[in-house]
Design an enzyme around this catalytic site. Sequence first.
Site, mmCIF file in Angstrom:
data_model
loop_
_atom_site.group_PDB
_atom_site.id
_atom_site.type_symbol
_atom_site.label_atom_id
_atom_site.label_comp_id
_atom_site.label_asym_id
_atom_site.label_seq_id
_atom_site.Cartn_x
_atom_site.Cartn_y
_atom_site.Cartn_z
ATOM 1 N N ALA A 19 11.453 3.218 -11.932
ATOM 2 C CA ALA A 19 11.886 3.263 -13.332
ATOM 3 C C ALA A 19 10.751 3.627 -14.291
ATOM 4 O O ALA A 19 10.979 4.293 -15.304
ATOM 5 C CB ALA A 19 12.482 1.918 -13.723
ATOM 6 N N VAL A 100 18.176 7.203 -10.847
ATOM 7 C CA VAL A 100 19.449 7.929 -10.720
ATOM 8 C C VAL A 100 19.591 8.958 -11.838
ATOM 9 O O VAL A 100 20.656 9.530 -12.037
ATOM 10 C CB VAL A 100 20.658 6.951 -10.759
ATOM 11 C CG1 VAL A 100 20.597 5.988 -9.581
ATOM 12 C CG2 VAL A 100 20.725 6.192 -12.082
ATOM 13 N N ASP A 101 18.494 9.205 -12.572
ATOM 14 C CA ASP A 101 18.587 10.027 -13.785
ATOM 15 C C ASP A 101 18.497 11.527 -13.542
ATOM 16 O O ASP A 101 18.738 12.317 -14.455
ATOM 17 C CB ASP A 101 17.531 9.578 -14.804
ATOM 18 C CG ASP A 101 16.108 9.570 -14.234
ATOM 19 O OD1 ASP A 101 15.763 10.488 -13.457
ATOM 20 O OD2 ASP A 101 15.334 8.652 -14.583
ATOM 21 N N HIS A 118 19.078 5.771 -4.635
ATOM 22 C CA HIS A 118 20.171 5.057 -5.293
ATOM 23 C C HIS A 118 21.235 5.997 -5.853
ATOM 24 O O HIS A 118 22.022 5.609 -6.707
ATOM 25 C CB HIS A 118 19.611 4.143 -6.399
ATOM 26 C CG HIS A 118 18.757 3.030 -5.853
ATOM 27 N ND1 HIS A 118 17.698 2.488 -6.539
ATOM 28 C CD2 HIS A 118 18.798 2.377 -4.659
ATOM 29 C CE1 HIS A 118 17.136 1.540 -5.797
ATOM 30 N NE2 HIS A 118 17.780 1.459 -4.657
ATOM 31 N N CYS A 126 34.655 10.048 -5.645
ATOM 32 C CA CYS A 126 35.890 9.308 -5.395
ATOM 33 C C CYS A 126 35.639 8.305 -4.271
ATOM 34 O O CYS A 126 35.083 8.657 -3.227
ATOM 35 C CB CYS A 126 37.016 10.264 -5.017
ATOM 36 S SG CYS A 126 38.520 9.390 -4.503
ATOM 37 N N ILE A 235 1.483 5.984 -17.253
ATOM 38 C CA ILE A 235 1.903 7.022 -16.303
ATOM 39 C C ILE A 235 1.869 8.416 -16.925
ATOM 40 O O ILE A 235 1.487 9.383 -16.265
ATOM 41 C CB ILE A 235 3.322 6.691 -15.787
ATOM 42 C CG1 ILE A 235 3.253 5.442 -14.901
ATOM 43 C CG2 ILE A 235 3.930 7.858 -15.010
ATOM 44 C CD1 ILE A 235 4.605 4.843 -14.572
HETATM 45 ZN ZN LIG Z 1 39.883 11.187 -4.080
#
Ligand SMILES: [Zn+2]
Length: 248
Positions: A19, A100-101, A118, A126, A235
Amino acid sequence: MAEVTSRHDRPLVAILSGAGISTDSGIPDYRGPNGLWRRDPEAQKLVTYEYYMADPEIRRRSWQMRRENRTLKAEPNAAHRAVVALERSGVPVRVITQNVDGLHQLAGLPARKVFELHGSARSFVCTGCHARGPMEDALARVEAGEDDPPCRECGGILKSATVMFGQRLDPVVLGQAVAVTKACQVFVAVGSSLQVQPAAGLAGVAAEHGARLIVVNAEPTPYDEMADEVVREPIGTALPALLERLAG
Ligand SMILES: [Zn+2]
């Protein structure tokens, strides 16, 4: 398909990002040991698979949270760009990220060189038929009035293509991350508290396999003792300087 090994003769550099690398892009730490989700049980329910699948109200609130989430509007910062500069200098680079960005790819790193432990907030998936698409498309449906949009293929429940609490990591992605970690000569852990498994354990695996271990993090980590080099500076300036040195 992601590329685990390198065809070049130059040493392979693996970068594990957490992060902290995206803080300068305005994205808070949601998932870390002191992250927002761990401090707020109600918020954590929105990203816990069991609750999400069982309760339409949780899903409606999750979609609202995704609408308001700033992650999709965030821009890469100097640290993300420094990784791209290293790769373009000819050094073989692979990134293993807890984020996840999608900012490494947005900065210009080829997607096949990024292993997202992640998952990604930039896609939906779906839960029934595993159909995927851009998160923007799903959010457009929410904006248009569908508060819990079903899958257009099978009618199943859609979610963000991130790994929720209670879900296992993708074993393929994890396997590739471990292979990169074992193969690299330099392993840079940046902006990660190295307290969330399995990402944390990768630092140990790298060191066991003889890689030079470099930790770049504001706070101490459990792997500082084992590291060849520990960098505490911000950083945004420390990573560009370090990677320039590695590009040599
Ligand atoms: Zn589906």
